[in-house]
Motif scaffolding. Structure first.
Motif, PDB file in Angstrom:
ATOM      1  N   LYS A  58     -12.626  -1.346   2.139  1.00  0.00           N
ATOM      2  CA  LYS A  58     -13.745  -0.907   1.303  1.00  0.00           C
ATOM      3  C   LYS A  58     -15.030  -0.742   2.112  1.00  0.00           C
ATOM      4  O   LYS A  58     -15.902   0.031   1.735  1.00  0.00           O
ATOM      5  N   GLU A  59     -15.147  -1.471   3.234  1.00  0.00           N
ATOM      6  CA  GLU A  59     -16.385  -1.370   4.024  1.00  0.00           C
ATOM      7  C   GLU A  59     -16.622   0.038   4.566  1.00  0.00           C
ATOM      8  O   GLU A  59     -17.738   0.362   4.952  1.00  0.00           O
ATOM      9  N   PHE A  60     -15.579   0.874   4.583  1.00  0.00           N
ATOM     10  CA  PHE A  60     -15.779   2.239   5.063  1.00  0.00           C
ATOM     11  C   PHE A  60     -16.177   3.191   3.933  1.00  0.00           C
ATOM     12  O   PHE A  60     -16.550   4.332   4.172  1.00  0.00           O
ATOM     13  N   LEU A  61     -16.095   2.722   2.694  1.00  0.00           N
ATOM     14  CA  LEU A  61     -16.524   3.506   1.542  1.00  0.00           C
ATOM     15  C   LEU A  61     -17.819   2.931   0.973  1.00  0.00           C
ATOM     16  O   LEU A  61     -18.659   3.639   0.412  1.00  0.00           O
ATOM     17  N   PHE A  62     -17.954   1.665   1.117  1.00  0.00           N
ATOM     18  CA  PHE A  62     -19.051   0.897   0.524  1.00  0.00           C
ATOM     19  C   PHE A  62     -19.468  -0.129   1.584  1.00  0.00           C
ATOM     20  O   PHE A  62     -18.998  -1.259   1.570  1.00  0.00           O
ATOM     21  N   PRO A  63     -20.312   0.297   2.542  1.00  0.00           N
ATOM     22  CA  PRO A  63     -20.622  -0.578   3.671  1.00  0.00           C
ATOM     23  C   PRO A  63     -21.285  -1.882   3.222  1.00  0.00           C
ATOM     24  O   PRO A  63     -21.980  -1.905   2.218  1.00  0.00           O
ATOM     25  N   PRO A  87     -21.823  11.484   5.471  1.00  0.00           N
ATOM     26  CA  PRO A  87     -20.776  10.737   6.180  1.00  0.00           C
ATOM     27  C   PRO A  87     -19.825  11.658   6.935  1.00  0.00           C
ATOM     28  O   PRO A  87     -19.618  12.810   6.565  1.00  0.00           O
ATOM     29  N   LYS A  88     -19.290  11.096   7.993  1.00  0.00           N
ATOM     30  CA  LYS A  88     -18.267  11.822   8.758  1.00  0.00           C
ATOM     31  C   LYS A  88     -16.929  11.660   8.049  1.00  0.00           C
ATOM     32  O   LYS A  88     -16.721  10.700   7.308  1.00  0.00           O
ATOM     33  N   GLU A  89     -16.038  12.578   8.307  1.00  0.00           N
ATOM     34  CA  GLU A  89     -14.679  12.417   7.789  1.00  0.00           C
ATOM     35  C   GLU A  89     -14.114  11.094   8.325  1.00  0.00           C
ATOM     36  O   GLU A  89     -14.228  10.804   9.515  1.00  0.00           O
ATOM     37  N   THR A  90     -13.560  10.292   7.429  1.00  0.00           N
ATOM     38  CA  THR A  90     -13.002   9.006   7.835  1.00  0.00           C
ATOM     39  C   THR A  90     -11.548   8.941   7.413  1.00  0.00           C
ATOM     40  O   THR A  90     -11.237   8.976   6.225  1.00  0.00           O
ATOM     41  N   VAL A  91     -10.669   8.880   8.393  1.00  0.00           N
ATOM     42  CA  VAL A  91      -9.241   8.792   8.100  1.00  0.00           C
ATOM     43  C   VAL A  91      -8.843   7.326   8.171  1.00  0.00           C
ATOM     44  O   VAL A  91      -9.101   6.654   9.172  1.00  0.00           O
ATOM     45  N   LYS A 125     -15.167  12.012   1.722  1.00  0.00           N
ATOM     46  CA  LYS A 125     -14.839  12.322   3.120  1.00  0.00           C
ATOM     47  C   LYS A 125     -13.743  11.433   3.682  1.00  0.00           C
ATOM     48  O   LYS A 125     -13.469  11.452   4.870  1.00  0.00           O
ATOM     49  N   ALA A 126     -13.146  10.592   2.822  1.00  0.00           N
ATOM     50  CA  ALA A 126     -12.125   9.669   3.314  1.00  0.00           C
ATOM     51  C   ALA A 126     -10.728  10.195   3.003  1.00  0.00           C
ATOM     52  O   ALA A 126     -10.475  10.727   1.925  1.00  0.00           O
ATOM     53  N   VAL A 127      -9.843  10.066   3.960  1.00  0.00           N
ATOM     54  CA  VAL A 127      -8.441  10.428   3.760  1.00  0.00           C
ATOM     55  C   VAL A 127      -7.625   9.145   3.914  1.00  0.00           C
ATOM     56  O   VAL A 127      -7.656   8.514   4.970  1.00  0.00           O
ATOM     57  N   VAL A 128      -6.946   8.756   2.841  1.00  0.00           N
ATOM     58  CA  VAL A 128      -6.207   7.492   2.873  1.00  0.00           C
ATOM     59  C   VAL A 128      -4.739   7.757   3.201  1.00  0.00           C
ATOM     60  O   VAL A 128      -4.011   8.377   2.428  1.00  0.00           O
ATOM     61  N   MET A 129      -4.336   7.320   4.390  1.00  0.00           N
ATOM     62  CA  MET A 129      -2.942   7.470   4.839  1.00  0.00           C
ATOM     63  C   MET A 129      -2.260   6.110   4.754  1.00  0.00           C
ATOM     64  O   MET A 129      -2.470   5.249   5.604  1.00  0.00           O
ATOM     65  N   THR A 130      -1.489   5.941   3.714  1.00  0.00           N
ATOM     66  CA  THR A 130      -0.882   4.641   3.437  1.00  0.00           C
ATOM     67  C   THR A 130       0.512   4.544   4.037  1.00  0.00           C
ATOM     68  O   THR A 130       1.295   5.493   3.955  1.00  0.00           O
ATOM     69  N   VAL A 131       0.817   3.397   4.625  1.00  0.00           N
ATOM     70  CA  VAL A 131       2.170   3.148   5.116  1.00  0.00           C
ATOM     71  C   VAL A 131       2.823   2.129   4.175  1.00  0.00           C
ATOM     72  O   VAL A 131       2.310   1.023   3.999  1.00  0.00           O
ATOM     73  N   ALA A 132       3.941   2.527   3.569  1.00  0.00           N
ATOM     74  CA  ALA A 132       4.644   1.636   2.639  1.00  0.00           C
ATOM     75  C   ALA A 132       5.028   0.340   3.344  1.00  0.00           C
ATOM     76  O   ALA A 132       5.303   0.333   4.543  1.00  0.00           O
ATOM     77  N   CYS A 133       5.041  -0.759   2.587  1.00  0.00           N
ATOM     78  CA  CYS A 133       5.251  -2.076   3.205  1.00  0.00           C
ATOM     79  C   CYS A 133       6.722  -2.361   3.456  1.00  0.00           C
ATOM     80  O   CYS A 133       7.555  -2.235   2.567  1.00  0.00           O
ATOM     81  N   THR A 134       7.009  -2.791   4.671  1.00  0.00           N
ATOM     82  CA  THR A 134       8.371  -3.223   4.981  1.00  0.00           C
ATOM     83  C   THR A 134       8.414  -4.746   5.122  1.00  0.00           C
ATOM     84  O   THR A 134       9.467  -5.335   5.308  1.00  0.00           O
ATOM     85  N   LYS A 135       7.226  -5.352   5.080  1.00  0.00           N
ATOM     86  CA  LYS A 135       7.141  -6.813   5.189  1.00  0.00           C
ATOM     87  C   LYS A 135       6.083  -7.319   4.217  1.00  0.00           C
ATOM     88  O   LYS A 135       5.162  -6.580   3.861  1.00  0.00           O
ATOM     89  N   ALA A 136       6.192  -8.580   3.840  1.00  0.00           N
ATOM     90  CA  ALA A 136       5.179  -9.191   2.984  1.00  0.00           C
ATOM     91  C   ALA A 136       5.068 -10.654   3.367  1.00  0.00           C
ATOM     92  O   ALA A 136       5.920 -11.174   4.094  1.00  0.00           O
TER      93      ALA A 136
END
Lengths: 340, 297
Positions: A58-63, A87-91, A125-136
């Protein structure tokens, strides 16, 4: 939408290209002996073997600290200046599905009555690239709050790790599709043979019934139940849980500088702090710690879901991991679920 | 050991000598210990003691917890290191010795963080304080629980914190400055360090005084430096190196390092070590007519 393939070496090229274009690439990396979401400058800095970063993104959307206005006072008068952010594009790469789901929660609150341009411009400007969880780990509880370790909610792009360390990639939103089209030389067609790693199986906590918790909280006669004091007695009133939480969004406005020149700054604040609700009269409606803890719990499972269609809690488990006294929110959910 | 602890706790509650026993219990899944507040004799079975009992529970004896105070006279389960803090609280008039029953636990050490526990207490998962502990047999207690521990701390303090202090001492001022600025910059102003610290008991912390704003609340480098320096100075000569602030810090600022360094400075300057005698006041908070310096007279 069609599934594509992202080889690890192409991820490196993607990072180089984005940074070359002036974008910010946030990914899980080591920071002071733990995995954190932070900007990276090259592929080698990314940590791939992780469960979930200790902070939320969240700190990259709401510093945590952001200047929203500035002032100066001269003989001729007062000069007030607003701050326009571009803001700059934030991936955000390597987000977890729980974190991605929290974006809708933040958007809801920052657009409920007043449209917060600081938040909106960053999120746009944010692109959220999520990686599905293989561990918890034993603090994860997404399935208890009706999410899954491969949920698409809030992600622009969802990636699934393969046994070779590459990714099967799916665009979830138009923004995600646009991003993948823009870099279609890196997102290749899906090969005929690849083996995705299995998504982790997280069992919902048997004793928790979120709907029941919500109903119980809604009933105002439970507000003064002695249970609150008992369950939250050990809370020490720090802001670790709220600051680590991806959906907590409260902030404070302060002026810094001299009497003649300064800035107006928006800082994260926490309902767990004693002075959060202190009135100028000296009265404090939440005068003891359990009342503050009760508020946070009520916010997650009552106020928030009643007001917005998004979630107050995404089950990331950060508040449990960072709590110095191991006050486990799921234990309180269990306790309330077991009441008749 | 746990049986004796439970038996003593039950006796104290049954006889009405105390109204609450502040101790350690398991979380629901038995993966972590957590503070428990036992008010009924039948609940003493919840009390446990093992190397996961890291918290310094003396925090709950301070005025930060009026609802715990309201329960009545407490007994507290305390390791030697926790008792050091109780001694400072007594010397600073925050607590009267007779107002608390100390259940002093013989201790073979605890883990640095509970997540490191793999079923065995190895030296590499213990914090620096345990490697140099001279209070494994509690030095102030009403009841001592557990077998006498035979452990002699090394003559020269050992462990990561002391190694790092020696390393930093060799560096130049500007290198040290860079080191600390880098660490303090991570601060998120969650105040977990303050809240978990039994010796941070001010009714209104200076960080919350805003007329004027002494410490900027922003988490920018200026605000973070001001906060962390201020807190370190306030603990100088008082800190007992319990390590709770560093353990609680979500961003791993090496707070043990700054607090232990200041403890060494105080030891060199005043020959004082905090937490060994509840009748001795920390040097930075006392004025003494026999003081050799005359600038203050």
């Amino acid at each position: 939408m069609t599934t594509k393939f992202l080889k690890k070496e192409n991820l490196g090229k993607l990072i180089d290209t984005l940074i070359g274009e002036g974008s910010i690439f946030v990914a899980p990396r080591m920071g002071a002996r733990q995995v954190v979401y932070a900007p990276v400058s090259k592929f080698e800095e990314i940590v791939f073997d992780y469960i979930i970063p200790i902070n939320s993104f969240k700190e990259f959307l709401f510093p945590q600290t952001e200047t929203v206005a500035a002032f100066s006072i001269h003989k001729e008068g007062v000069d007030l200046r607003g701050v326009e952010i571009e803001p700059k594009e934030t991936v955000i790469f390597g987000s977890r599905p729980c974190d991605a789901a929290s974006v809708a929660s933040l958007r809801a609150v920052f657009n409920w009555d007043f449209k917060d341009e600081f938040y909106n411009r960053r999120e746009d400007k944010a692109v959220v690239m999520t990686v599905a969880c293989t561990k918890a780990d034993d603090s994860c509880f997404c399935t208890t709050v009706n999410l899954t370790p491969d949920s698409q909610k809030g992600s622009d792009i969802l990636l699934q790790e393969t046994s070779g360390g590459d990714y099967a990639v799916e665009a979830i939103t138009e923004k995600g599709k646009g991003f993948m089209d823009r870099f279609n030389n890196f997102f290749e067609p899906l090969p005929t043979a690849y083996s995705p790693l299995p998504t982790v199986d997280i069992k919902p906590i048997a004793g928790v019934d979120v709907q029941k918790v919500k109903e119980w909280l809604k009933d105002t006669k439970h507000y003064e139940n002695p249970l609150w004091q008992e369950l939250a007695r050990k809370c020490i009133g720090c802001g670790a849980c709220t600051f680590a939480c991806p959906t907590c969004h409260c902030f404070d406005i302060v002026d810094e500088g001299s009497a003649f020149e300064g800035e107006r700054i928006k800082n994260w604040d926490a309902c767990q702090f004693e002075f959060f609700t202190l009135h100028t009269s000296g009265h404090n409606p939440r005068d003891t710690q359990y009342k503050r803890w009760r508020n946070r719990f009520m916010c997650k499972f009552n106020f928030y879901p009643n007001k917005f269609s998004s979630r107050g809690c995404v089950g990331c488990g950060r508040c449990i991991r960072v709590c110095p006294v191991r006050l486990d929110i799921t234990e309180v959910m269990e306790e309330i679920s077991s009441l008749r | 050991m746990e049986n004796t602890l439970r038996q003593k706790a039950r006796e104290l509650l049954e006889k009405g000598e105390v109204k609450v026993v502040i101790g350690y219990g398991w979380n629901k899944r038995k993966t972590h210990t957590t503070p428990v507040f036992i008010t009924k004799p039948q609940d003493v079975e919840k009390l446990i003691f093992n190397p996961l009992c890291v918290n310094n529970l003396s925090l709950y004896l301070t005025r930060k917890f009026p609802d715990i105070k309201a329960l009545g006279k407490p007994a507290i389960v305390a390791k030697g290191c926790d008792i050091k803090t109780i001694a400072v609280l007594i010397s600073e008039s925050q607590l009267k010795r007779e107002d608390v029953v100390i259940l002093g636990m013989s201790c073979n050490g605890v883990v640095y963080k509970q997540e490191l526990w793999k079923g065995e207490l190895k030296p590499e998962i213990m914090p620096t304080k345990c490697h140099n502990c001279d209070v494994r047999n509690p030095h102030i207690a009403d009841i001592i629980i557990g077998e006498k521990v035979n452990f002699t701390p090394p003559d020269t303090p050992a462990g990561m914190v002391f190694d790092k202090i020696r390393e930093l001492d060799k560096k130049s001022n500007s290198e040290r400055w860079d080191f600390w600025i880098e660490h303090f910059n991570r601060c998120i102003k969650c105040y977990a360090c303050r809240q978990v610290c039994p010796l941070c008991y001010c009714e209104r912390c200076i960080a919350e005084k805003n007329m004027p704003q002494w410490i900027e609340t922003s988490a920018h480098p200026r605000g973070n430096l001001a906060w962390n320096l201020k807190r370190a100075m306030d603990l100088t000569g008082r800190c007992t190196f319990c390590g709770e602030c560093e353990r609680a810090c979500p961003v791993n600022i090496p707070l043990n390092l700054v607090n232990q360094k200041l403890a060494l400075v105080v030891k060199d300057a005043f020959g004082h070590k905090a937490g060994y005698d509840e009748k001795v006041h920390p040097p930075m908070i006392v004025f003494n007519m026999e003081d050799t310096e005359d600038f203050i007279k």
